[in-house]
Enzyme design. Structure first.
Site, PDB file in Angstrom:
ATOM      1  N   THR A   3       4.171   8.841   5.781  1.00 29.56           N
ATOM      2  CA  THR A   3       4.343   7.928   4.656  1.00 29.56           C
ATOM      3  C   THR A   3       5.817   7.760   4.326  1.00 29.56           C
ATOM      4  O   THR A   3       6.622   8.659   4.556  1.00 29.56           O
ATOM      5  CB  THR A   3       3.593   8.418   3.398  1.00 29.56           C
ATOM      6  OG1 THR A   3       3.788   7.488   2.337  1.00 29.56           O
ATOM      7  CG2 THR A   3       4.058   9.793   2.946  1.00 29.56           C
ATOM      8  N   ASN A   5       6.285   6.560   1.138  1.00 29.38           N
ATOM      9  CA  ASN A   5       6.152   6.499  -0.323  1.00 29.38           C
ATOM     10  C   ASN A   5       6.472   7.877  -0.927  1.00 29.38           C
ATOM     11  O   ASN A   5       5.711   8.827  -0.749  1.00 29.38           O
ATOM     12  CB  ASN A   5       4.710   6.067  -0.645  1.00 29.38           C
ATOM     13  CG  ASN A   5       4.450   5.934  -2.129  1.00 29.38           C
ATOM     14  OD1 ASN A   5       5.065   6.630  -2.928  1.00 29.38           O
ATOM     15  ND2 ASN A   5       3.532   5.067  -2.499  1.00 29.38           N
ATOM     16  N   ASP A  65      -4.036   6.486   3.430  1.00 24.69           N
ATOM     17  CA  ASP A  65      -4.060   5.070   3.081  1.00 24.69           C
ATOM     18  C   ASP A  65      -4.944   4.957   1.852  1.00 24.69           C
ATOM     19  O   ASP A  65      -6.023   5.561   1.800  1.00 24.69           O
ATOM     20  CB  ASP A  65      -4.589   4.192   4.217  1.00 24.69           C
ATOM     21  CG  ASP A  65      -4.202   2.732   3.987  1.00 24.69           C
ATOM     22  OD1 ASP A  65      -3.009   2.450   3.776  1.00 24.69           O
ATOM     23  OD2 ASP A  65      -5.098   1.867   3.960  1.00 24.69           O
ATOM     24  N   SER A  66      -4.458   4.244   0.866  1.00 26.00           N
ATOM     25  CA  SER A  66      -5.155   4.290  -0.415  1.00 26.00           C
ATOM     26  C   SER A  66      -4.957   2.991  -1.159  1.00 26.00           C
ATOM     27  O   SER A  66      -4.104   2.180  -0.809  1.00 26.00           O
ATOM     28  CB  SER A  66      -4.595   5.463  -1.243  1.00 26.00           C
ATOM     29  OG  SER A  66      -3.186   5.443  -1.232  1.00 26.00           O
ATOM     30  N   LYS A 175      -2.944  15.008 -12.476  1.00 27.49           N
ATOM     31  CA  LYS A 175      -3.350  14.000 -11.487  1.00 27.49           C
ATOM     32  C   LYS A 175      -3.723  14.681 -10.167  1.00 27.49           C
ATOM     33  O   LYS A 175      -4.658  14.267  -9.483  1.00 27.49           O
ATOM     34  CB  LYS A 175      -2.230  12.961 -11.285  1.00 27.49           C
ATOM     35  CG  LYS A 175      -2.686  11.791 -10.423  1.00 27.49           C
ATOM     36  CD  LYS A 175      -1.634  10.708 -10.240  1.00 27.49           C
ATOM     37  CE  LYS A 175      -2.098   9.703  -9.177  1.00 27.49           C
ATOM     38  NZ  LYS A 175      -1.049   8.764  -8.773  1.00 27.49           N
TER      39      LYS A 175
END
Ligand code: ITT
Length: 198
Positions: A3, A5, A65-66, A175
């Protein structure tokens, strides 16, 4: 971790903290080519990213992947979540477009879920080391205005009804206990533990 991100890296590193592994991300490997996410499902894209990154780095790769599936929008933005408002990964523009698409839709019909597929790919091709995929989901409601400063993406609009707070009003620890990513990863943990040798 396949990733780019940094928020995903932070969340996944937190979730993997008790495994004795060094976690690298694509931020550490600028040489790895971009993977085109053109699959129809989160699982297909996660497998594609993990396999490509394992092949390019010769390291085991974990890819996530989300995205967000909104019932009143027939599952959109779905696999297009990062690019909902067009190329460029701009969270503010994506949230703005989502609010516009749901204008006038009453709270009872604003149900949505985050979905995450995580794939583990092994670069060695050793027996039993095929790509593994696990999924996790998290149910919520899309608000009509953002709330909270934490998290990323659609978090400020995603109300988690059990706590009465949006994902952007949760700490990283909170979270990390209940998100779609946490659920997918906890389904993957036994696979990872076995893969890493117990
Ligand atoms: P990589 O492909 O490099 O991992 P990305 O941000 O492009 O990074 P995805 O293709 O999986 O990741 O797109 C996920 C998008 O879905 C992300 O940009 C957000 O808009 C949304 N999303 C996923 N998980 C989320 C979360 O936990 N909170 C808020 N939004 C999330």
């Amino acid at each position: 971790m396949a990733t780019r991100n940094p928020n995903k890296v932070r969340e996944l590193q937190h979730l993997l903290a008790d495994l004795a592994v060094e976690v690298l991300s694509l931020a550490d490997r600028p040489d790895v080519p971009e993977v085109v996410e053109d699959g129809d499902t989160f699982a297909a894209n996660a497998v594609k990213k993990a396999s490509a990154v394992a092949a390019a780095t010769r390291l085991p790769a974990l890819a996530d992947d989300s995205g967000l599936e909104v019932e009143a929008l027939h599952g959109q933005p779905g696999v297009q979540s990062a690019r909902y408002a067009g190329a460029g990964h701009d969270d503010a523009a994506n949230n703005h477009k989502l609010l516009a698409a749901l204008a006038g839709v009453p709270p009872t019909r604003r149900t949505a879920r985050f979905r995450c597929a995580i794939a583990l790919a092994d670069p060695t091709g050793r027996p039993g080391a095929a790509v593994e995929v696990r999924e996790g989901t998290c149910e919520g409601v899309i608000l009509d205005a953002p709330r909270g400063q934490n998290g990323f993406g659609y978090d400020p609009l995603f109300l988690y009804p059990e706590l009465g707070r949006t994902f952007a009003e949760l700490t990283l620890e909170e979270k990390s206990r209940l998100s779609h990513r946490a659920r997918a990863l906890s389904a993957m943990l036994p696979v990872l533990r076995e893969y890493l040798g117990g």
